[in-house]
Design an enzyme around this catalytic site. Structure first.
Site, PDB file in Angstrom:
ATOM      1  N   HIS A   1       6.397  -0.432   1.182  1.00 17.90           N
ATOM      2  CA  HIS A   1       5.847   0.502   0.196  1.00 17.90           C
ATOM      3  C   HIS A   1       6.611   0.470  -1.116  1.00 17.90           C
ATOM      4  CE1 HIS A   1       3.615   1.782   3.599  1.00 17.90           C
ATOM      5  NE2 HIS A   1       4.703   2.127   4.260  1.00 17.90           N
TER       6      HIS A   1
ATOM      7  N   TYR B   1       0.859  -1.192   0.000  1.00 12.13           N
ATOM      8  CA  TYR B   1       0.000   0.000   0.000  1.00 12.13           C
ATOM      9  C   TYR B   1       0.891   1.236   0.000  1.00 12.13           C
ATOM     10  CZ  TYR B   1       0.582  -0.514   5.129  1.00 12.13           C
ATOM     11  OH  TYR B   1       1.072  -0.670   6.389  1.00 12.13           O
TER      12      TYR B   1
END
Ligand code: C5P
Length: 338
Positions: free
Chosen positions: A314, A266
């Site tokens: 990430h 995410y």
């Protein structure tokens, strides 16, 4: 007597030759008028299709959108499709998320809470915190300038402090301090983004922007800012509860799906904040983004703790490429330090 145009199919060519010259002239004129009419209709239909295919959030070109030299929402073909699916930026009593969005969101940091438990918690949240976020709306008379300050070590020695403070909105994040680093990062903070593990005490005029990753993050907000729930009658976190804003999980999903094309687990706090700022400001300057030479997300305020940190969960490289692209398209100014 006024003559009327008769459809061509109603006249045989053998008859035409027998008609007087004036009538022939009249027919030719009618044919030309019909041709002009159909051409005009064609052009109108094509252009209305063309304009209706513009992203809804990009207004017609040349419209005055803000009072800056260049406004983020000025039409940019290279970015069409990225801005037109934007959900509400913040949670409020008026907008909540669907179960579909909830099911995406609950996988970010898994916990066993149902959709109805989430909804009950959101209701409680808005009994305590402002029911809708306070935002400065766009206007042709206004130029809303934003500085987004990431926590990269590239800020050390940058002398960016005064430049950062010059912006109307200064958004900092997580544990990024100003005290002791004023010359490089400035002193002003209007918005401070955080989640429970990166919480940071704020003064009375800074907006706390919570990025919730699970239902218990919302419960944390209630506990941390509600004096009654602490034995010493003090809130666990110093911040003005009337200035709290909560990022909409639907916005997180939009950034992950539309901007990052689902890369990585995410988006990072910094990237979410940057895309958020594109929707809150007319001009955005970006500071403190960029890994060290080994590809680690180091901090300006502490030595690197874990050598193999890289960019965590990430998609740091993909995020960085998008930041560079926004810079190339002159949508942001990306200030990398000296
Ligand atoms: O490390 P932390 O998450 O607190 O940093 C905030 C944000 O700043 C990150 O989410 C990332 O987007 C950005 N950052 C960066 N380069 C670094 C450190 C942080 O781009 N070296």
């Amino acid at each position: 007597m006024r003559r009327q145009c008769v459809p061509l199919a109603a006249t045989g060519t053998e008859l035409i030759s027998e008609r007087p010259a004036a009538e022939m002239l009249h027919r030719k004129l009618c044919v030309r008028l019909l041709l002009i009419y159909f051409t005009a209709v064609g052009i109108f239909m094509t252009s209305s299709w063309f304009f209706s295919s513009y992203p809804r959030s990009f207004p017609p070109q040349n419209a005055s959108l803000c009072a800056c030299d260049k406004c983020i929402m000025d039409f940019e073909p290279g970015l069409s499709g990225l801005f037109n699916k934007t959900p509400e930026l913040f949670l409020s009593t008026k907008n909540n998320i669907s179960e579909k969005i909830f099911n995406w969101w609950r996988r970010l940091q898994p916990e066993w809470r149902s959709f109805s438990a989430y909804q009950t918690t959101v209701k409680k949240v808005f009994q305590i915190f402002p029911p809708s976020p306070q935002l400065t709306e766009p206007s042709p008379d206004r130029c809303r300038t934003c500085a987004v300050v990431g926590n990269s070590g590239i800020l050390n020695g940058s002398h960016y402090g005064p430049l950062i403070d010059f912006h109307d909105i200064v958004i900092r994040m997580n544990r990024g301090p100003t005290k002791g680093y004023e010359r490089d990062v400035g002193t002003k903070t209007t918005h401070h983004v955080m989640y429970p593990h990166s919480s940071f005490n704020l003064d009375n005029i800074t907006r706390l922007v919570l990025f919730p990753y699970k239902t218990s993050d919302l419960e944390w907000l209630i506990k941390s800012l509600t004096p009654r729930e602490k034995p010493d009658n003090k809130p666990g976190l110093e911040a003005n509860k009337d200035l709290v804003m909560i990022l909409n999980p639907a916005f997180m999903r939009y950034v992950h799906h539309v901007w990052l094309k689902k890369k990585g687990m995410y988006p990072s706090t910094g990237f979410l904040t940057l895309i958020l700022s594109l929707h809150m400001c007319d001009e955005v300057d970006v500071f403190g983004f960029g890994a060290d030479r080994s590809g680690n997300w180091n901090h300006y305020f502490e030595p690197l703790a874990v050598e193999e940190l890289k960019t965590g969960n990430h998609p740091g490289n993909d995020e960085y490429k998008i930041i560079q692209r926004l810079q190339r398209l002159k949508k942001i100014r990306f200030l990398r330090g000296w």
